[in-house]
Design an enzyme around this catalytic site. Structure first.
Site, PDB file in Angstrom:
ATOM      1  N   CYS A 155       0.808  -1.226   0.000  1.00 11.97           N
ATOM      2  CA  CYS A 155       0.000   0.000   0.000  1.00 11.97           C
ATOM      3  C   CYS A 155       0.848   1.286   0.000  1.00 11.97           C
ATOM      4  CB  CYS A 155      -0.972   0.004   1.170  1.00 11.97           C
ATOM      5  SG  CYS A 155      -0.265  -0.600   2.697  1.00 11.97           S
ATOM      6  N   HIS A 255      -2.351   6.607   4.032  1.00  9.64           N
ATOM      7  CA  HIS A 255      -0.909   6.617   4.292  1.00  9.64           C
ATOM      8  C   HIS A 255      -0.315   7.912   3.734  1.00  9.64           C
ATOM      9  CE1 HIS A 255      -1.265   2.624   5.684  1.00  9.64           C
ATOM     10  NE2 HIS A 255      -0.581   1.959   4.780  1.00  9.64           N
TER      11      HIS A 255
HETATM   12  N1  LIG Z   1      -4.757  -3.463   5.119  1.00 10.11           N
HETATM   13  C1  LIG Z   1      -4.092  -2.892   4.130  1.00 10.11           C
HETATM   14  O1  LIG Z   1      -4.056  -1.636   3.996  1.00 10.11           O
HETATM   15  C2  LIG Z   1      -3.351  -3.721   3.147  1.00 10.11           C
HETATM   16  C3  LIG Z   1      -3.259  -5.102   3.254  1.00 10.11           C
HETATM   17  N2  LIG Z   1      -2.579  -5.829   2.310  1.00 10.11           N
HETATM   18  C4  LIG Z   1      -2.495  -7.294   2.355  1.00 10.11           C
HETATM   19  O2  LIG Z   1      -3.804  -7.823   2.127  1.00 10.11           O
HETATM   20  C5  LIG Z   1      -3.995  -9.025   2.864  1.00 10.11           C
HETATM   21  C6  LIG Z   1      -5.160  -8.855   3.816  1.00 10.11           C
HETATM   22  O3  LIG Z   1      -4.826  -7.849   4.761  1.00 10.11           O
HETATM   23  P1  LIG Z   1      -5.870  -7.343   5.831  1.00 10.11           P
HETATM   24  O4  LIG Z   1      -7.218  -7.277   5.229  1.00 10.11           O
HETATM   25  O5  LIG Z   1      -5.265  -6.130   6.396  1.00 10.11           O
HETATM   26  O6  LIG Z   1      -5.844  -8.562   6.905  1.00 10.11           O
HETATM   27  P2  LIG Z   1      -6.934  -8.979   7.981  1.00 10.11           P
HETATM   28  O7  LIG Z   1      -6.154  -9.595   9.085  1.00 10.11           O
HETATM   29  O8  LIG Z   1      -7.821  -7.848   8.308  1.00 10.11           O
HETATM   30  O9  LIG Z   1      -7.806 -10.131   7.225  1.00 10.11           O
HETATM   31  C7  LIG Z   1      -7.288 -11.390   6.935  1.00 10.11           C
HETATM   32  C8  LIG Z   1      -8.317 -12.259   6.224  1.00 10.11           C
HETATM   33  O10 LIG Z   1      -7.709 -13.557   5.984  1.00 10.11           O
HETATM   34  C9  LIG Z   1      -8.615 -14.577   6.448  1.00 10.11           C
HETATM   35  N3  LIG Z   1      -7.878 -15.749   6.901  1.00 10.11           N
HETATM   36  C10 LIG Z   1      -7.057 -15.837   7.981  1.00 10.11           C
HETATM   37  N4  LIG Z   1      -6.584 -17.102   8.075  1.00 10.11           N
HETATM   38  C11 LIG Z   1      -7.113 -17.813   7.047  1.00 10.11           C
HETATM   39  C12 LIG Z   1      -7.006 -19.161   6.609  1.00 10.11           C
HETATM   40  N5  LIG Z   1      -6.268 -20.053   7.269  1.00 10.11           N
HETATM   41  N6  LIG Z   1      -7.673 -19.536   5.499  1.00 10.11           N
HETATM   42  C13 LIG Z   1      -8.447 -18.654   4.825  1.00 10.11           C
HETATM   43  N7  LIG Z   1      -8.604 -17.360   5.207  1.00 10.11           N
HETATM   44  C14 LIG Z   1      -7.928 -16.947   6.292  1.00 10.11           C
HETATM   45  C15 LIG Z   1      -9.381 -13.923   7.584  1.00 10.11           C
HETATM   46  O11 LIG Z   1     -10.582 -14.642   7.796  1.00 10.11           O
HETATM   47  P3  LIG Z   1     -11.217 -14.873   9.287  1.00 10.11           P
HETATM   48  O12 LIG Z   1     -11.934 -13.593   9.636  1.00 10.11           O
HETATM   49  O13 LIG Z   1     -12.143 -16.005   9.068  1.00 10.11           O
HETATM   50  O14 LIG Z   1     -10.072 -15.164  10.208  1.00 10.11           O
HETATM   51  C16 LIG Z   1      -9.591 -12.516   7.012  1.00 10.11           C
HETATM   52  O15 LIG Z   1     -10.684 -12.560   6.138  1.00 10.11           O
HETATM   53  C17 LIG Z   1      -2.678  -9.312   3.578  1.00 10.11           C
HETATM   54  O16 LIG Z   1      -1.923 -10.209   2.817  1.00 10.11           O
HETATM   55  C18 LIG Z   1      -2.037  -7.921   3.665  1.00 10.11           C
HETATM   56  O17 LIG Z   1      -0.666  -8.014   3.799  1.00 10.11           O
HETATM   57  C19 LIG Z   1      -2.041  -5.188   1.226  1.00 10.11           C
HETATM   58  C20 LIG Z   1      -2.104  -3.835   1.076  1.00 10.11           C
HETATM   59  C21 LIG Z   1      -2.748  -3.005   2.039  1.00 10.11           C
HETATM   60  N1  LIG Z   2       2.126  -3.353   5.676  1.00  8.70           N
HETATM   61  C1  LIG Z   2       1.063  -2.456   5.230  1.00  8.70           C
HETATM   62  C2  LIG Z   2      -0.119  -3.240   4.773  1.00  8.70           C
HETATM   63  C3  LIG Z   2       0.247  -4.524   4.146  1.00  8.70           C
HETATM   64  O1  LIG Z   2      -0.215  -5.538   4.575  1.00  8.70           O
HETATM   65  O2  LIG Z   2       1.114  -4.477   3.151  1.00  8.70           O
HETATM   66  P1  LIG Z   2       1.674  -5.774   2.379  1.00  8.70           P
HETATM   67  O3  LIG Z   2       0.578  -6.368   1.621  1.00  8.70           O
HETATM   68  O4  LIG Z   2       2.746  -5.281   1.525  1.00  8.70           O
HETATM   69  O5  LIG Z   2       2.177  -6.735   3.430  1.00  8.70           O
HETATM   70  C4  LIG Z   2       0.728  -1.537   6.377  1.00  8.70           C
HETATM   71  O6  LIG Z   2       1.057  -1.916   7.454  1.00  8.70           O
HETATM   72  O7  LIG Z   2       0.141  -0.487   6.245  1.00  8.70           O
END
Ligand SMILES: NC(=O)C1=CN([C@@H]2O[C@H](COP(=O)(O)OP(=O)(O)OC[C@H]3O[C@@H](n4cnc5c(N)ncnc54)[C@H](OP(=O)(O)O)[C@@H]3O)[C@@H](O)[C@H]2O)C=CC1
Ligand SMILES: N[C@@H](CC(=O)OP(=O)(O)O)C(=O)O
Length: 363
Positions: A155, A255
């Site tokens: 991000c 951010h």
């Molecule tokens: N937040 C941000 O700004 C950004 C995030 N990312 C990336 O995006 C992805 C998601 O991030 P974020 O939304 O913040 O994370 P969250 O922790 O908020 O959500 C994680 C999700 O993964 C699911 N999950 C966890 N364990 C499992 C499993 N064993 N099998 C299937 N599903 C599973 C969870 O489901 P449950 O509720 O059932 O546990 C939940 O839906 C990450 O890889 C992160 O690095 C990238 C860019 C920006």
């Molecule tokens: N690390 C970013 C969010 C994120 O999960 O990024 P990435 O998908 O590159 O791990 C933050 O903390 O704001």
């Protein structure tokens, strides 16, 4: 045109919730399948999720029963968006691709794979040519449409590269680049979520793995397609040196980054830089993709902007705000960049990539 079925993996998380919000009443996609961990599978979405968006949960999404993350459950989807926890995303996304599905992923797992485009849709949509070639090659060989993965960048990297791209196109290579980030707590995800006690009245000057991701991903996103069209030629360390310092701050979404740049060639004037950023139009806007920002970059003149609460929603969160553009006494120029981390930095980029793939006949 009939709506294309879309699925969301990791639907209960920070990014997953944003996907559901952005796909609600989308003119091209219909939210059909939601997947999360086995803790959530089998429950109605409204009972599985701890909804934290400031707009209400779409009623229809709330009634969908959450599935396990298996290709079988998503087999009718034209596109699957992934907001999976990176610890679990690797094998799940691979299985989906191997089952012939198209996955647009926020997770970091496949960003460095040579044949996986790493795309910020308002910046380097031309890298989608890698998957276009896969689809055309398969058609020419009489094979079924192949599954593939497109990755969305980190991000903070998404916000950083937004102004760099037009500047490099117009003024030539950037030699040196530094960024100091102030990142929102929604970036740390919702399970379990960043602890309030750690961030209230405070700042945390460390985000695991973030600095390395920014320093590496920038070189792939600003790289050129290789001559054979199968991969991207990343910029080398000799071509651009990037230094990032990352901080978590008490902001919900958005951010902010303070960046400084040194051009390889003679530095353009501040006015020329502003004009270049104002003039930039991305391919998604030219192609009239429904979520494309009117302006991918907003140049702000007020001396105290951009600010996350005031500026993160420009162009629905798809526009990046750039302000305080001024001379840097050490490098050439410095500026402050603000991007919405779960829209242009995550789910919004995913939706816009899908719109681009549709416009290019790849879904
Ligand atoms: N937040 C941000 O700004 C950004 C995030 N990312 C990336 O995006 C992805 C998601 O991030 P974020 O939304 O913040 O994370 P969250 O922790 O908020 O959500 C994680 C999700 O993964 C699911 N999950 C966890 N364990 C499992 C499993 N064993 N099998 C299937 N599903 C599973 C969870 O489901 P449950 O509720 O059932 O546990 C939940 O839906 C990450 O890889 C992160 O690095 C990238 C860019 C920006
Ligand atoms: N690390 C970013 C969010 C994120 O999960 O990024 P990435 O998908 O590159 O791990 C933050 O903390 O704001």
């Amino acid at each position: 045109m009939a709506l294309k079925k879309a699925g969301v993996l990791g639907a209960t998380g920070s990014v997953g919730q944003r996907f559901i919000q952005l796909l609600n009443e989308h003119p091209q996609f219909e939210l059909a399948v939601l997947g999360a961990s086995s803790r959530s599978a089998g429950k109605k979405y409204k009972d599985a999720v701890d909804w934290k968006q400031t707009s209400l949960m779409p009623l229809s999404a709330g009634e969908i029963v959450v599935s396990e993350c298996t290709p079988e459950a998503f087999k009718d989807c034209a596109v699957v968006f992934s907001g999976l926890d990176a610890e679990y995303a690797g094998p799940i996304e691979k299985a989906f691709k191997e089952a012939g599905l198209v996955v647009i992923s926020n997770a970091k797992n496949y960003r460095r794979e040579l044949d996986v485009p790493l795309v910020v849709p308002t910046v380097n949509s031309e890298h989608l040519a890698i998957v276009e070639k896969k689809v055309k090659d398969a058609a020419a060989a009489g094979e079924a449409k192949p599954g593939y993965i497109v990755c969305i960048s980190n991000c903070s990297t998404a916000g950083l590269v937004a102004p760099l791209r037009p500047l490099v196109d117009k003024f030539g290579p950037i030699e040196l680049l530094t960024t100091t980030t102030m990142q929102a707590i929604s970036g740390a995800g919702f399970s379990p979520g960043f602890p309030g006690i750690d961030i209230l009245d405070n700042l945390v000057p460390y985000i695991s793995g973030e600095e390395e991701k920014i320093e590496w991903e920038t070189k792939k996103i600003l790289g050129q397609l290789a001559a054979d069209g199968n991969s991207v030629q990343n910029l080398s360390d000799d071509e651009i040196r990037v230094s990032a310092q990352c901080n978590r701050v008490a902001v919900s979404d958005g951010h902010t980054e303070c960046i400084s740049i040194k051009f390889k060639n003679k530095s353009p004037s501040i006015e020329a830089i502003k004009q270049c950023l104002r003039d930039y139009e991305c391919e998604a806007t030219t192609l009239k993709c429904p979520s494309a920002p009117k302006h991918a970059i907003h140049v702000l003149e007020e001396e105290n902007r951009p600010q996350p609460r005031l500026d993160r929603d420009r162009d629905g969160g798809y526009g990046v705000s750039v302000g305080r553009i001024r001379e840097d006494p050490v490098l050439d120029v410095k500026m402050v960049v603000l991007s919405h981390n779960t829209i242009i930095g995550a789910a919004g980029s995913g939706v816009l990539i899908a719109e681009l793939l549709l416009a290019k006949n790849l879904l």
